[in-house]
Design an enzyme around this catalytic site. Structure first.
Site, PDB file in Angstrom:
ATOM      1  N   HIS A   4       3.810   0.866   0.544  1.00 46.50           N
ATOM      2  CA  HIS A   4       3.730   1.696   1.745  1.00 46.50           C
ATOM      3  C   HIS A   4       2.928   2.971   1.502  1.00 46.50           C
ATOM      4  CE1 HIS A   4       6.548   4.652   0.100  1.00 46.50           C
ATOM      5  NE2 HIS A   4       7.237   3.614  -0.380  1.00 46.50           N
ATOM      6  N   GLU A  77      13.068  -1.724  -1.143  1.00 45.04           N
ATOM      7  CA  GLU A  77      13.111  -1.007  -2.414  1.00 45.04           C
ATOM      8  C   GLU A  77      14.479  -1.196  -3.071  1.00 45.04           C
ATOM      9  OE1 GLU A  77      12.003  -0.036  -5.156  1.00 45.04           O
ATOM     10  OE2 GLU A  77      10.626   1.520  -4.437  1.00 45.04           O
TER      11      GLU A  77
END
Length: 204
Positions: A4, A77
């Site tokens: 990201h 994550e």
């Protein structure tokens, strides 16, 4: 595979994990820059972690490529438990014994309420492997997080979970992985010619 774009917490050295943080203006610009970097490429599908910072990074490319964003929680994550929302410096000061286990990459340490490296690695690799099986012989675009990319790189190069990281994982860089059955190969890593600058994923 793409990490990201930058968030304010990235710039502050703050542990995000599965805390849902949006992109900063810098991260939004990086997401737009990816459109030009991916122009001319053909992808069978686009997958993304369901966390906001990844969905925001994927959105401009998805529009430009005419692809639906398929959300996949396995691409999230690592869960950093009590470290989340703290800076790494604060985590080291407040939880020195825990921090030492984290720093030493103890594969069993799970932050008390988070994910161990072993569990995180199993989740991340299984998720990416499932996408690869679903799209055998095709090229797929996957937007995810620095930790997932680290697990993929280690898996492809069989470097183990506790060895020091000797590669970068910049925000919004391009990472090309080839999966052929059980064989994974890093074709190219951390391509960032489309970016003015990008922060490496924090490491200890």
């Amino acid at each position: 595979m793409i990490r990201h774009g930058e968030t304010a917490w990235n710039a502050e050295g703050r542990v995000q994990g599965q805390t849902d943080v949006a992109l900063s203006p810098t991260g939004e610009a990086q997401a737009r820059a990816l459109v030009a970097a991916l122009a001319g490429e053909r992808f069978a599908a686009l997958y993304a972690s369901d966390l906001t910072r990844v969905r925001q990074t994927a959105a401009p490319a998805a529009r430009a490529l005419g692809l639906e964003v398929r959300l996949d929680a396995s691409l999230r994550e690592r869960h950093y438990g009590k470290f989340e929302t703290l800076t790494y410096a604060e985590a080291r000061e407040r939880h020195p014994a825990d921090y030492a286990r984290f720093r030493d990459k103890d594969p069993h340490y799970d932050f008390g309420s988070g994910e161990s490296l072993l569990a995180f690695n199993a989740r991340a690799i299984a998720g990416v492997a499932a996408i690869a099986r679903r799209h055998a012989g095709e090229t797929v675009l996957v937007f995810t997080h620095g930790g997932v990319l680290e697990m993929v790189h280690r898996h492809a190069r069989a470097t183990g979970l506790s060895a020091a990281r000797d590669f970068e994982i910049p925000n919004a860089a391009l990472n090309w992985i080839e999966v052929a059955g059980e064989e994974w190969r890093v074709r190219a890593w951390a391509e960032r010619g489309h970016l003015d600058a990008a922060l490496d994923d924090l490491r200890e």
